[in-house]
Design a protein around this motif. Structure first.
Motif, PDB file in Angstrom:
ATOM      1  N   ARG A 140       0.849  -1.201   0.000  1.00 18.90           N
ATOM      2  CA  ARG A 140       0.000   0.000   0.000  1.00 18.90           C
ATOM      3  C   ARG A 140       0.879   1.243   0.000  1.00 18.90           C
ATOM      4  O   ARG A 140       0.570   2.248   0.641  1.00 18.90           O
ATOM      5  N   LEU A 141       1.960   1.157  -0.737  1.00 24.91           N
ATOM      6  CA  LEU A 141       2.923   2.245  -0.773  1.00 24.91           C
ATOM      7  C   LEU A 141       2.360   3.433  -1.542  1.00 24.91           C
ATOM      8  O   LEU A 141       1.638   3.270  -2.534  1.00 24.91           O
ATOM      9  N   THR A 142       2.711   4.624  -1.088  1.00 26.21           N
ATOM     10  CA  THR A 142       2.207   5.857  -1.688  1.00 26.21           C
ATOM     11  C   THR A 142       3.376   6.759  -2.079  1.00 26.21           C
ATOM     12  O   THR A 142       4.544   6.418  -1.887  1.00 26.21           O
ATOM     13  N   GLY A 143       3.035   7.920  -2.624  1.00 23.80           N
ATOM     14  CA  GLY A 143       4.076   8.856  -3.015  1.00 23.80           C
ATOM     15  C   GLY A 143       4.651   8.527  -4.378  1.00 23.80           C
ATOM     16  O   GLY A 143       4.149   7.674  -5.107  1.00 23.80           O
ATOM     17  N   GLU A 144       5.724   9.202  -4.723  1.00 28.41           N
ATOM     18  CA  GLU A 144       6.342   9.054  -6.034  1.00 28.41           C
ATOM     19  C   GLU A 144       7.461   8.012  -6.009  1.00 28.41           C
ATOM     20  O   GLU A 144       7.989   7.668  -4.954  1.00 28.41           O
ATOM     21  N   ILE A 145       7.789   7.536  -7.185  1.00 25.16           N
ATOM     22  CA  ILE A 145       8.929   6.626  -7.339  1.00 25.16           C
ATOM     23  C   ILE A 145      10.205   7.460  -7.199  1.00 25.16           C
ATOM     24  O   ILE A 145      10.408   8.416  -7.962  1.00 25.16           O
ATOM     25  N   PRO A 146      11.063   7.152  -6.238  1.00 24.81           N
ATOM     26  CA  PRO A 146      12.270   7.973  -6.055  1.00 24.81           C
ATOM     27  C   PRO A 146      13.174   7.929  -7.290  1.00 24.81           C
ATOM     28  O   PRO A 146      13.447   6.858  -7.836  1.00 24.81           O
ATOM     29  N   THR A 205       2.013   7.473  -7.026  1.00 28.73           N
ATOM     30  CA  THR A 205       1.536   8.584  -7.859  1.00 28.73           C
ATOM     31  C   THR A 205       2.719   9.271  -8.530  1.00 28.73           C
ATOM     32  O   THR A 205       3.868   8.880  -8.357  1.00 28.73           O
ATOM     33  N   GLY A 206       2.416  10.311  -9.285  1.00 30.46           N
ATOM     34  CA  GLY A 206       3.469  11.054  -9.960  1.00 30.46           C
ATOM     35  C   GLY A 206       3.874  10.380 -11.254  1.00 30.46           C
ATOM     36  O   GLY A 206       3.234   9.445 -11.732  1.00 30.46           O
ATOM     37  N   GLU A 207       4.957  10.829 -11.824  1.00 34.51           N
ATOM     38  CA  GLU A 207       5.401  10.321 -13.120  1.00 34.51           C
ATOM     39  C   GLU A 207       6.456   9.236 -12.951  1.00 34.51           C
ATOM     40  O   GLU A 207       7.071   9.078 -11.900  1.00 34.51           O
ATOM     41  N   ILE A 208       6.657   8.498 -14.023  1.00 34.82           N
ATOM     42  CA  ILE A 208       7.715   7.488 -14.066  1.00 34.82           C
ATOM     43  C   ILE A 208       9.035   8.225 -14.274  1.00 34.82           C
ATOM     44  O   ILE A 208       9.201   8.925 -15.276  1.00 34.82           O
ATOM     45  N   PRO A 209       9.984   8.098 -13.363  1.00 38.32           N
ATOM     46  CA  PRO A 209      11.234   8.850 -13.515  1.00 38.32           C
ATOM     47  C   PRO A 209      11.977   8.441 -14.787  1.00 38.32           C
ATOM     48  O   PRO A 209      12.175   7.249 -15.051  1.00 38.32           O
ATOM     49  N   SER A 210      12.371   9.407 -15.568  1.00 38.60           N
ATOM     50  CA  SER A 210      13.148   9.105 -16.777  1.00 38.60           C
ATOM     51  C   SER A 210      14.489   8.476 -16.424  1.00 38.60           C
ATOM     52  O   SER A 210      15.093   7.778 -17.246  1.00 38.60           O
ATOM     53  N   GLU A 211      14.934   8.683 -15.164  1.00 41.69           N
ATOM     54  CA  GLU A 211      16.214   8.109 -14.724  1.00 41.69           C
ATOM     55  C   GLU A 211      16.210   6.594 -14.758  1.00 41.69           C
ATOM     56  O   GLU A 211      17.284   5.967 -14.799  1.00 41.69           O
ATOM     57  N   LEU A 212      15.027   5.970 -14.747  1.00 46.65           N
ATOM     58  CA  LEU A 212      14.978   4.509 -14.833  1.00 46.65           C
ATOM     59  C   LEU A 212      15.542   4.020 -16.165  1.00 46.65           C
ATOM     60  O   LEU A 212      15.942   2.860 -16.283  1.00 46.65           O
ATOM     61  N   GLY A 213      15.591   4.880 -17.149  1.00 53.89           N
ATOM     62  CA  GLY A 213      16.174   4.513 -18.435  1.00 53.89           C
ATOM     63  C   GLY A 213      17.669   4.299 -18.383  1.00 53.89           C
ATOM     64  O   GLY A 213      18.271   3.823 -19.357  1.00 53.89           O
ATOM     65  N   GLU A 214      18.293   4.637 -17.238  1.00 52.55           N
ATOM     66  CA  GLU A 214      19.739   4.444 -17.073  1.00 52.55           C
ATOM     67  C   GLU A 214      20.073   3.068 -16.507  1.00 52.55           C
ATOM     68  O   GLU A 214      21.252   2.721 -16.354  1.00 52.55           O
ATOM     69  N   LEU A 215      19.055   2.270 -16.190  1.00 50.38           N
ATOM     70  CA  LEU A 215      19.287   0.943 -15.592  1.00 50.38           C
ATOM     71  C   LEU A 215      19.589  -0.049 -16.710  1.00 50.38           C
ATOM     72  O   LEU A 215      18.749  -0.838 -17.134  1.00 50.38           O
ATOM     73  N   SER A 216      20.808  -0.034 -17.175  1.00 45.01           N
ATOM     74  CA  SER A 216      21.182  -0.761 -18.389  1.00 45.01           C
ATOM     75  C   SER A 216      21.102  -2.271 -18.258  1.00 45.01           C
ATOM     76  O   SER A 216      21.061  -2.975 -19.269  1.00 45.01           O
ATOM     77  N   GLN A 217      21.072  -2.795 -17.020  1.00 43.70           N
ATOM     78  CA  GLN A 217      21.004  -4.245 -16.813  1.00 43.70           C
ATOM     79  C   GLN A 217      19.574  -4.738 -16.594  1.00 43.70           C
ATOM     80  O   GLN A 217      19.352  -5.940 -16.430  1.00 43.70           O
ATOM     81  N   LEU A 218      18.606  -3.819 -16.602  1.00 41.94           N
ATOM     82  CA  LEU A 218      17.239  -4.171 -16.238  1.00 41.94           C
ATOM     83  C   LEU A 218      16.610  -5.133 -17.243  1.00 41.94           C
ATOM     84  O   LEU A 218      16.651  -4.905 -18.449  1.00 41.94           O
ATOM     85  N   ARG A 219      16.002  -6.193 -16.683  1.00 41.60           N
ATOM     86  CA  ARG A 219      15.307  -7.193 -17.501  1.00 41.60           C
ATOM     87  C   ARG A 219      13.801  -7.178 -17.263  1.00 41.60           C
ATOM     88  O   ARG A 219      13.046  -7.601 -18.122  1.00 41.60           O
TER      89      ARG A 219
END
Length: 456
Positions: free
Chosen positions: A321-327, A347-361
Motif C-alpha cells: 500500500r505504498l504511496t508517493g512518487e517513485i524515487p 503517484t506522480g510520473e515514471i522517472p526518466s532516470e529509470l532509463g539508465e538501468l542498463s542491466q534491467l530485464r
C-alpha cells in the motif's frame, strides 16, 4: 554348499583373498569393512550404480574413503547414486565412519535410532530422499558438524536434543512436514553457520534467542506458518548473509535494526502481513543483492535511501500500500535486473532516470496511479524482457523508442489514458510474445508491421 551352510557368501569370503583388500592378514578391520560394504551394496544398490566387487581393489570402489592407520572405511560419498530401500543396519558396524553422504537418492523408511550410536560420525547428509517418520532424538548424542535431513517426508517436531551438538555448523531440515514451534534451545548451537527450517508447517513465533547464533550466515525460515513480529534482535547477527522469512504470517513492522546487518546479501520478507513503513535504515545494507518485501501491507513512501544499493539485482516491493512518487534515486541502481513496484498506490510520473538501468530485464509498475507520459528513455533498456505499465493513468503517446527493445517479450500498457497512434516501430520487437494496449484512447488502425511479430 559348505559356504552357504556357514552363512558366508563366496563374494564376502573373497574380501580376505588379497584382491579387494591387500595384505588382509595385517588389515583385518578393513576386511570386515569390505564384507559390510558388500552387504550394504546388496541392500541398496538394486540399480547397480556402484562398482563394489570383491574382484576389484577396495581403493577403487566408488564413493569409499579410508583412514590410514588403522586402515578402515572412513567416508562414504554415495550422493545421487539412485540407491533404494531403507538405511541398512549394517552401516552401524562401520565403527570408524566419519562422513556419511546419502543425499539425493530414493531411500525410504524411517531414520534409524541406532545412528545415534555411531559416535565417530561428523557429517550425516540424508536430504533429498523419501524418508518418513520423526527425527530421532538419539541424533543429539552425536558430535556432528553437519546434519542435513531436508526435502524428505519427515513429520513431528524438531527435537530439542539437536541443540546438544556443540560443534554443529550446519542444520538443514527444510522441505519436510515438521510441525510445532522452533525450539529456542537451538540458540545453544554457538558454531552454527546455516539453519534451514524452511518449507515445513512450523507455528509460533520466531525465537529472539536465535540472535545468539553469532556465527550464523544463512537463516531460512520461509514457507511455514510462523506468526508474531520479526524479532529486532536478529539485527545482531552481524555475519548473516542470507535471511528468508517469506511466506509466513508475520505481522508488525520491519525492524530498523535489520539495517545493521552489514554482510547481508539476500533479504526475503515477502508474503507476510507486515505493516508500517519501509525503514530507511535498510539503505545501509551496502552488500544487498536481493530485497523482497512484496505482498505485505506496507505503507508510506519508498525511501530514497534504497538508491544506495550499489550491488542490488532484484528489488520487489509489489502488492503493498505504498504511496508517493517513485524515487529518482532508484535510477542509480546500476546493477538492477528486476524492479517490481506494481500493485501499490504510487503517484506522480515514471522517472526518466529509470532509463539508465542498463542491466534491467523486468520493470513492473502496473496497478498504481502513475500519471504523465511514458518516458522515451525506457527505450534505452536494451536488456528488458518484461515491461508492465498497465492500470495507471498514463497519458500522451506510446513512445516509438520502445521499438528499440529488441529483447522484449511482454509489453503491457493497457487501461491507461494513452492517445495517438500505435507506433509502427513496435513491429521491430521480434521476440514479443504478449502485447496489451486495450483500455486506452488510441486512434487509427493496427500497423501492418505488427503482422511481422511471429512470436506474438
Amino acid at each position: 554348499m559348505v559356504l552357504l551352510l556357514a552363512g558366508v557368501s563366496p563374494s564376502l569370503q573373497a574380501c580376505d583373498k588379497g584382491t579387494a583388500v591387500p595384505d588382509p592378514e595385517n588389515n583385518p578391520g578393513l576386511v570386515e569393512d569390505c564384507k559390510i560394504l558388500l552387504q550394504i551394496r546388496d541392500e541398496l544398490d538394486g540399480n547397480r550404480s556402484l562398482n563394489w566387487d570383491s574382484g576389484l581393489a577396495i581403493s577403487d570402489w566408488v564413493g569409499v574413503g579410508f583412514s590410514e592407520s588403522p586402515s578402515r572405511v572412513k567416508n562414504l560419498w554415495l550422493s545421487e547414486r539412485n540407491l533404494t530401500g531403507k538405511i541398512p543396519a549394517e552401516l552401524s558396524k562401520l565403527t570408524h565412519l566419519e562422513f556419511l553422504h546419502l543425499e539425493g537418492n530414493q531411500l525410504t523408511g524411517e531414520i534409524p535410532e541406532w545412528l545415534g550410536q555411531m559416535t565417530q560420525l561428523s557429517w550425516l547428509l540424508l536430504e533429498h530422499n523419501k524418508l518418513t517418520g520423526v527425527i530421532p532424538t538419539e541424533l543429539g548424542q552425536l558430535t556432528l558438524h553437519r546434519l542435513t535431513l531436508g526435502h524428505n517426508d519427515l513429520t513431528g517436531e524438531i527435537p530439542v536434543e539437536l541443540s546438544h551438538m556443540p560443534w554443529l555448523a550446519g542444520l538443514s531440515v527444510g522441505g519436510n512436514k515438521l510441525t510445532g514451534e522452533i525450539p529456542s534451545e537451538l540458540a545453544q548451537l554457538s558454531n552454527l553457520e546455516f539453519l534451514y527450517l524452511d518449507g515445513n508447517e512450523l507455528t509460533g513465533e520466531i525465537p529472539s534467542e536465535l540472535a545468539q547464533l553469532s556465527n550464523l550466515e544463512f537463516l531460512y525460515l520461509d514457507g511455514n506458518e510462523l506468526t508474531g513480529k520479526i524479532p529486532w534482535q536478529l539485527g545482531q547477527l552481524t555475519e548473516l548473509r542470507h535471511m528468508s522469512l517469506a511466506g509466513n504470517k508475520l505481522t508488525g513492522e520491519i525492524p530498523s535494526r535489520l539495517g545493521q546487518l552489514s554482510q547481508l546479501e539476500f533479504l526475503y520478507l515477502d508474503g507476510n502481513e507486515l505493516t508500517g513503513k519501509i525503514p530507511s535504515e535498510l539503505g545501509r545494507l551496502s552488500q544487498l543483492r536481493v530485497l523482497f518485501l512484496g505482498d505485505n501491507q506496507l505503507t508510506g513512501r519508498i525511501p530514497s535511501q534504497l538508491g544506495r544499493f550499489s550491488q542490488l539485482r532484484w528489488l520487489y516491493l509489489h502488492d503493498n500500500r505504498l504511496t508517493g512518487e517513485i524515487p529518482v534515486s532508484l535510477g542509480q541502481l546500476s546493477r538492477l535486473q528486476n524492479l517490481a513496484l506494481g500493485g501499490n498506490e504510487l503517484t506522480g510520473e515514471i522517472p526518466s532516470e529509470l532509463g539508465e538501468l542498463s542491466q534491467l530485464r523486468g520493470l513492473v509498475l502496473g496497478g498504481n496511479e502513475l500519471t504523465r507520459e511514458v518516458p522515451m528513455e525506457l527505450g534505452q533498456l536494451s536488456q528488458l524482457n518484461w515491461l508492465s505499465l498497465d492500470h495507471n493513468r498514463l497519458t500522451g503517446e506510446i513512445p516509438s523508442e520502445l521499438g528499440q527493445l529488441s529483447q522484449l517479450r511482454w509489453l503491457s500498457l493497457d487501461h491507461n489514458e494513452l492517445t495517438g497512434e500505435i507506433p509502427s516501430e513496435l513491429g521491430q520487437l521480434s521476440q514479443l510474445q504478449w502485447l496489451s494496449l486495450d483500455g486506452n484512447q488510441l486512434t487509427s488502425g493496427i500497423p501492418a508491421e505488427l503482422g511481422q511479430l511471429s512470436q506474438l
